[in-house]
Scaffold this motif. Structure first.
Motif, PDB file in Angstrom:
ATOM      1  N   LYS A 142       0.828  -1.204   0.000  1.00 47.60           N
ATOM      2  CA  LYS A 142       0.000   0.000   0.000  1.00 47.60           C
ATOM      3  C   LYS A 142       0.862   1.253   0.000  1.00 47.60           C
ATOM      4  O   LYS A 142       0.492   2.273  -0.570  1.00 47.60           O
ATOM      5  CB  LYS A 142      -0.923  -0.002   1.224  1.00 47.60           C
ATOM      6  CG  LYS A 142      -2.005  -1.075   1.180  1.00 47.60           C
ATOM      7  CD  LYS A 142      -2.931  -0.963   2.375  1.00 47.60           C
ATOM      8  CE  LYS A 142      -4.042  -2.003   2.298  1.00 47.60           C
ATOM      9  NZ  LYS A 142      -4.965  -1.908   3.467  1.00 47.60           N
ATOM     10  N   GLN A 143       2.015   1.161   0.666  1.00 46.12           N
ATOM     11  CA  GLN A 143       2.910   2.313   0.761  1.00 46.12           C
ATOM     12  C   GLN A 143       4.349   1.821   0.767  1.00 46.12           C
ATOM     13  O   GLN A 143       4.668   0.805   1.386  1.00 46.12           O
ATOM     14  CB  GLN A 143       2.617   3.115   2.036  1.00 46.12           C
ATOM     15  CG  GLN A 143       3.404   4.407   2.148  1.00 46.12           C
ATOM     16  CD  GLN A 143       2.975   5.221   3.363  1.00 46.12           C
ATOM     17  OE1 GLN A 143       2.051   4.843   4.074  1.00 46.12           O
ATOM     18  NE2 GLN A 143       3.645   6.334   3.596  1.00 46.12           N
ATOM     19  N   SER A 144       5.215   2.535   0.081  1.00 47.30           N
ATOM     20  CA  SER A 144       6.614   2.118  -0.013  1.00 47.30           C
ATOM     21  C   SER A 144       7.399   2.570   1.213  1.00 47.30           C
ATOM     22  O   SER A 144       7.095   3.600   1.825  1.00 47.30           O
ATOM     23  CB  SER A 144       7.254   2.705  -1.274  1.00 47.30           C
ATOM     24  OG  SER A 144       7.162   4.116  -1.271  1.00 47.30           O
ATOM     25  N   ASN A 145       8.413   1.779   1.576  1.00 47.58           N
ATOM     26  CA  ASN A 145       9.333   2.131   2.656  1.00 47.58           C
ATOM     27  C   ASN A 145      10.641   2.622   2.059  1.00 47.58           C
ATOM     28  O   ASN A 145      11.239   1.951   1.212  1.00 47.58           O
ATOM     29  CB  ASN A 145       9.594   0.920   3.558  1.00 47.58           C
ATOM     30  CG  ASN A 145       8.371   0.540   4.369  1.00 47.58           C
ATOM     31  OD1 ASN A 145       7.624   1.397   4.818  1.00 47.58           O
ATOM     32  ND2 ASN A 145       8.159  -0.761   4.542  1.00 47.58           N
ATOM     33  N   LEU A 146      11.088   3.781   2.492  1.00 46.04           N
ATOM     34  CA  LEU A 146      12.293   4.391   1.942  1.00 46.04           C
ATOM     35  C   LEU A 146      13.539   3.690   2.484  1.00 46.04           C
ATOM     36  O   LEU A 146      13.704   3.569   3.703  1.00 46.04           O
ATOM     37  CB  LEU A 146      12.334   5.874   2.314  1.00 46.04           C
ATOM     38  CG  LEU A 146      13.397   6.728   1.617  1.00 46.04           C
ATOM     39  CD1 LEU A 146      13.012   6.936   0.157  1.00 46.04           C
ATOM     40  CD2 LEU A 146      13.530   8.075   2.322  1.00 46.04           C
ATOM     41  N   PRO A 147      14.442   3.201   1.606  1.00 47.61           N
ATOM     42  CA  PRO A 147      15.696   2.610   2.095  1.00 47.61           C
ATOM     43  C   PRO A 147      16.530   3.647   2.836  1.00 47.61           C
ATOM     44  O   PRO A 147      16.515   4.839   2.497  1.00 47.61           O
ATOM     45  CB  PRO A 147      16.400   2.154   0.811  1.00 47.61           C
ATOM     46  CG  PRO A 147      15.332   2.094  -0.228  1.00 47.61           C
ATOM     47  CD  PRO A 147      14.341   3.148   0.140  1.00 47.61           C
ATOM     48  N   SER A 148      17.274   3.202   3.819  1.00 54.52           N
ATOM     49  CA  SER A 148      18.060   4.130   4.637  1.00 54.52           C
ATOM     50  C   SER A 148      19.204   4.772   3.865  1.00 54.52           C
ATOM     51  O   SER A 148      19.736   5.801   4.286  1.00 54.52           O
ATOM     52  CB  SER A 148      18.619   3.397   5.858  1.00 54.52           C
ATOM     53  OG  SER A 148      19.455   2.317   5.453  1.00 54.52           O
ATOM     54  N   GLN A 160      14.213  13.114  -0.900  1.00 51.38           N
ATOM     55  CA  GLN A 160      14.195  13.731  -2.225  1.00 51.38           C
ATOM     56  C   GLN A 160      14.611  12.725  -3.295  1.00 51.38           C
ATOM     57  O   GLN A 160      14.010  12.660  -4.373  1.00 51.38           O
ATOM     58  CB  GLN A 160      15.127  14.941  -2.258  1.00 51.38           C
ATOM     59  CG  GLN A 160      15.159  15.668  -3.605  1.00 51.38           C
ATOM     60  CD  GLN A 160      13.791  16.186  -4.012  1.00 51.38           C
ATOM     61  OE1 GLN A 160      13.152  16.918  -3.265  1.00 51.38           O
ATOM     62  NE2 GLN A 160      13.321  15.803  -5.202  1.00 51.38           N
ATOM     63  N   GLU A 161      15.634  11.931  -2.999  1.00 47.08           N
ATOM     64  CA  GLU A 161      16.067  10.913  -3.958  1.00 47.08           C
ATOM     65  C   GLU A 161      14.976   9.875  -4.173  1.00 47.08           C
ATOM     66  O   GLU A 161      14.751   9.410  -5.297  1.00 47.08           O
ATOM     67  CB  GLU A 161      17.352  10.249  -3.462  1.00 47.08           C
ATOM     68  CG  GLU A 161      18.574  11.164  -3.523  1.00 47.08           C
ATOM     69  CD  GLU A 161      19.798  10.543  -2.896  1.00 47.08           C
ATOM     70  OE1 GLU A 161      20.913  10.782  -3.404  1.00 47.08           O
ATOM     71  OE2 GLU A 161      19.646   9.822  -1.880  1.00 47.08           O
ATOM     72  N   GLY A 162      14.283   9.516  -3.096  1.00 45.91           N
ATOM     73  CA  GLY A 162      13.178   8.577  -3.222  1.00 45.91           C
ATOM     74  C   GLY A 162      12.063   9.134  -4.086  1.00 45.91           C
ATOM     75  O   GLY A 162      11.480   8.427  -4.919  1.00 45.91           O
ATOM     76  N   ASP A 163      11.764  10.421  -3.911  1.00 45.78           N
ATOM     77  CA  ASP A 163      10.732  11.063  -4.726  1.00 45.78           C
ATOM     78  C   ASP A 163      11.139  11.099  -6.199  1.00 45.78           C
ATOM     79  O   ASP A 163      10.302  10.939  -7.092  1.00 45.78           O
ATOM     80  CB  ASP A 163      10.472  12.487  -4.225  1.00 45.78           C
ATOM     81  CG  ASP A 163       9.734  12.508  -2.891  1.00 45.78           C
ATOM     82  OD1 ASP A 163       9.155  11.465  -2.519  1.00 45.78           O
ATOM     83  OD2 ASP A 163       9.755  13.559  -2.219  1.00 45.78           O
ATOM     84  N   LYS A 205      28.898  -1.121  -4.509  1.00 44.16           N
ATOM     85  CA  LYS A 205      28.035  -0.198  -5.223  1.00 44.16           C
ATOM     86  C   LYS A 205      26.647  -0.816  -5.322  1.00 44.16           C
ATOM     87  O   LYS A 205      26.502  -1.962  -5.740  1.00 44.16           O
ATOM     88  CB  LYS A 205      28.582   0.087  -6.629  1.00 44.16           C
ATOM     89  CG  LYS A 205      29.796   0.995  -6.653  1.00 44.16           C
ATOM     90  CD  LYS A 205      30.174   1.346  -8.082  1.00 44.16           C
ATOM     91  CE  LYS A 205      31.349   2.311  -8.117  1.00 44.16           C
ATOM     92  NZ  LYS A 205      31.706   2.688  -9.513  1.00 44.16           N
ATOM     93  N   LEU A 206      25.644  -0.048  -4.931  1.00 41.24           N
ATOM     94  CA  LEU A 206      24.275  -0.538  -4.911  1.00 41.24           C
ATOM     95  C   LEU A 206      23.419   0.242  -5.903  1.00 41.24           C
ATOM     96  O   LEU A 206      23.485   1.470  -5.969  1.00 41.24           O
ATOM     97  CB  LEU A 206      23.680  -0.411  -3.504  1.00 41.24           C
ATOM     98  CG  LEU A 206      24.449  -1.122  -2.383  1.00 41.24           C
ATOM     99  CD1 LEU A 206      23.784  -0.848  -1.040  1.00 41.24           C
ATOM    100  CD2 LEU A 206      24.529  -2.622  -2.640  1.00 41.24           C
ATOM    101  N   LEU A 207      22.622  -0.492  -6.672  1.00 44.72           N
ATOM    102  CA  LEU A 207      21.688   0.094  -7.629  1.00 44.72           C
ATOM    103  C   LEU A 207      20.321   0.176  -6.963  1.00 44.72           C
ATOM    104  O   LEU A 207      19.768  -0.836  -6.541  1.00 44.72           O
ATOM    105  CB  LEU A 207      21.620  -0.777  -8.887  1.00 44.72           C
ATOM    106  CG  LEU A 207      20.666  -0.341 -10.004  1.00 44.72           C
ATOM    107  CD1 LEU A 207      21.196   0.904 -10.699  1.00 44.72           C
ATOM    108  CD2 LEU A 207      20.481  -1.475 -11.015  1.00 44.72           C
ATOM    109  N   VAL A 208      19.779   1.383  -6.856  1.00 45.74           N
ATOM    110  CA  VAL A 208      18.481   1.587  -6.203  1.00 45.74           C
ATOM    111  C   VAL A 208      17.457   1.984  -7.261  1.00 45.74           C
ATOM    112  O   VAL A 208      17.673   2.925  -8.029  1.00 45.74           O
ATOM    113  CB  VAL A 208      18.555   2.676  -5.117  1.00 45.74           C
ATOM    114  CG1 VAL A 208      17.231   2.757  -4.353  1.00 45.74           C
ATOM    115  CG2 VAL A 208      19.705   2.402  -4.154  1.00 45.74           C
TER     116      VAL A 208
END
Length: 269
Positions: A84-90, A95-98, A120-123
């Motif tokens: 229902k709603q996304s959780n923002l990774p730490s 702003q990056e999540g948006d 290196k992580l790809l988000v």
């Protein structure tokens, strides 16, 4: 596409049976979704009906599936529901999540240190399940060729960092863990060449997802040009050569019902 040492015999049949995806000795998932599981990717959305899972009765539910290995090294099925709603990774800011959620950016690369090693992580953001997906870029499988056109070392490095690649004929593509094929493109179909098990294998990918631009999904073409057809011919020739070699070596047999069509070489449809 990601590195995954799995074959069809490793699939957790009992987990699939519990979800109603294994009936009468057959896995009922489309071949494209089975390929996604074996490649370390997530499937497309799968509709589950009348399921009793871990004591929970589910009348109807859409999910994506992926595989992980347990402590014993055996594959286990992971279920990714539509949230229902996304959780923002730490590791990213609001702003990056948006930026990811609105499609302003296709992905982000973040560096972190785990067990003393830099990663290196790809988000990315998956609009289907409304969740952020984080992928270790070292697990991305980098193509050797696209439609028969070799990638330069620079292009391979950029692909492994989640960047868009453009080939001389205008074909563009980009790694993505949100799609079953592990790649997005401005073409609906590609012939992708990969180094697998010490040899060059060809994958025919169709129905590819569009790339993400700063205003949403970018246009796609169903353009199968001369490069595409030449690569398709090379794939067919390799498949024929492998088949002839297998027929000559009749002393080697494979009695596993689920391994048909998933060999190292050949065209994946």
């Amino acid at each position: 596409m990601q590195t995954a040492n799995l074959n069809v015999r490793d699939l957790p049949v009992e987990d699939l049976r519990e979800l109603g995806l294994f009936r009468e000795g057959e896995i009922t998932l489309p071949k494209k979704d089975i390929d996604a599981l074996l490649s370390g990717m997530r499937t497309g959305l799968v509709r589950l009906n009348d399921i009793n899972h871990n004591g929970l009765e589910i009348k109807e539910m859409s999910v994506k599936l992926s595989l992980t290995k347990n402590a014993q090294g055996k594959a286990e099925l992971l279920i990714h529901p539509v949230y229902k709603q996304s959780n923002l990774p730490s590791i990213i800011s609001r702003q990056e999540g948006d930026d990811l959620l609105t499609g302003l950016k296709a992905n982000l690369i973040k560096e972190t240190i785990e067990n003393g090693q830099q990663k290196k992580l790809l988000v990315e953001y998956d609009w289907d399940t409304r969740e952020f997906i984080v992928t270790d870029t070292s697990r991305l499988r980098v193509p050797e060729m696209i439609n028969g056109m070799p990638l330069t070392p620079y292009q391979k490095e950029r692909f492994g960092s989640g960047r868009q690649i453009e080939m001389p004929d205008g074909t563009t593509f980009q790694a993505s863990s949100t799609t079953p094929d592990g790649i997005r493109s401005n073409r609906l179909a590609l012939v992708v060449s990969l180094l697998m098990d010490g040899g060059l294998s060809y994958l025919l990918l169709t129905g590819l997802k569009a790339m993400v631009g700063d205003r949403g999904l970018l246009p796609q073409k169903d353009e199968r040009n001369e490069n595409y057809h030449k690569a398709l011919q090379a794939a067919a020739a390799q498949k024929s050569t492998v088949k002839d070699a297998e027929e000559k070596n009749s002393s080697i047999s494979n009695n596993n019902d689920y391994s048909r069509g998933y060999g190292r070489s050949g065209v994946s449809r």
